[in-house]
Design an enzyme around this catalytic site. Structure first.
Site, PDB file in Angstrom:
ATOM      1  N   HIS A   1      -3.018  -2.580   1.877  1.00 55.47           N
ATOM      2  CA  HIS A   1      -3.495  -1.782   0.743  1.00 55.47           C
ATOM      3  C   HIS A   1      -4.918  -2.191   0.419  1.00 55.47           C
ATOM      4  CE1 HIS A   1      -1.711  -5.462  -0.872  1.00 55.47           C
ATOM      5  NE2 HIS A   1      -2.552  -5.358  -1.897  1.00 55.47           N
ATOM      6  N   GLY A   2      -5.575  -1.403  -0.384  1.00 47.29           N
ATOM      7  CA  GLY A   2      -6.975  -1.642  -0.709  1.00 47.29           C
ATOM      8  C   GLY A   2      -7.182  -2.716  -1.757  1.00 47.29           C
TER       9      GLY A   2
END
Length: 145
Positions: free
Chosen positions: A63-64
């Protein structure tokens, strides 16, 4: 579309053969779903540099970073199951789940995934699933409000 996960966001089997390829594959599926901009994929690599997204029980959740929230258009999940395990910093990964949480939706998605993947009986059902449709059916809890 309010569903975090759609059948189009499930890939069985995945095509990646390395951690980096898997992160890119999971991120591109989020881009293709219209959930994030392409810059989000770069943020997924940035996150991985600071902390591994390997979670145990064959699961990685790329995920970011917090700084990438402007790249997220809506909450979504991409799910990839690999027939051959991916080496994720010395750990075996069979599932790479890309997460994009819009306006704080990340923890809600993550908690549902964590509950499911903490039960090895459920993980074994996901490993044994023969199709994307079967995996999608087993992960329906992520779409429940």
């Amino acid at each position: 579309m309010s569903d975090v996960l759609t059948l189009a966001q499930v890939r069985v089997p995945g095509t990646a053969r390395s951690k980096d390829e898997s992160i890119r594959e999971a991120g591109q599926m989020l881009v293709d779903a219209g959930a994030v901009t392409p810059e989000y994929i770069d943020a997924m690599f940035e996150r991985e540099k600071s902390v591994s997204t390997y979670m145990g029980n064959y699961l990685a959740i790329p995920h970011g970073t917090n700084e990438s929230k402007d790249s997220i258009k809506r909450s979504a999940l991409s799910v990839i199951r690999y027939d051959q395990p991916i080496d994720w910093d010395g750990n075996e990964v069979r599932f790479s789940l890309g997460i994009a949480g819009y306006q704080g939706g990340y923890m809600d998605i993550l908690s549902k995934i964590a509950i499911l993947f903490s039960d090895m009986d459920e993980v074994n059902k996901l490993v044994a699933a023969r199709s994307a449709e079967e995996v999608y059916g087993l992960l329906q809890a992520v779409n429940v409000e």
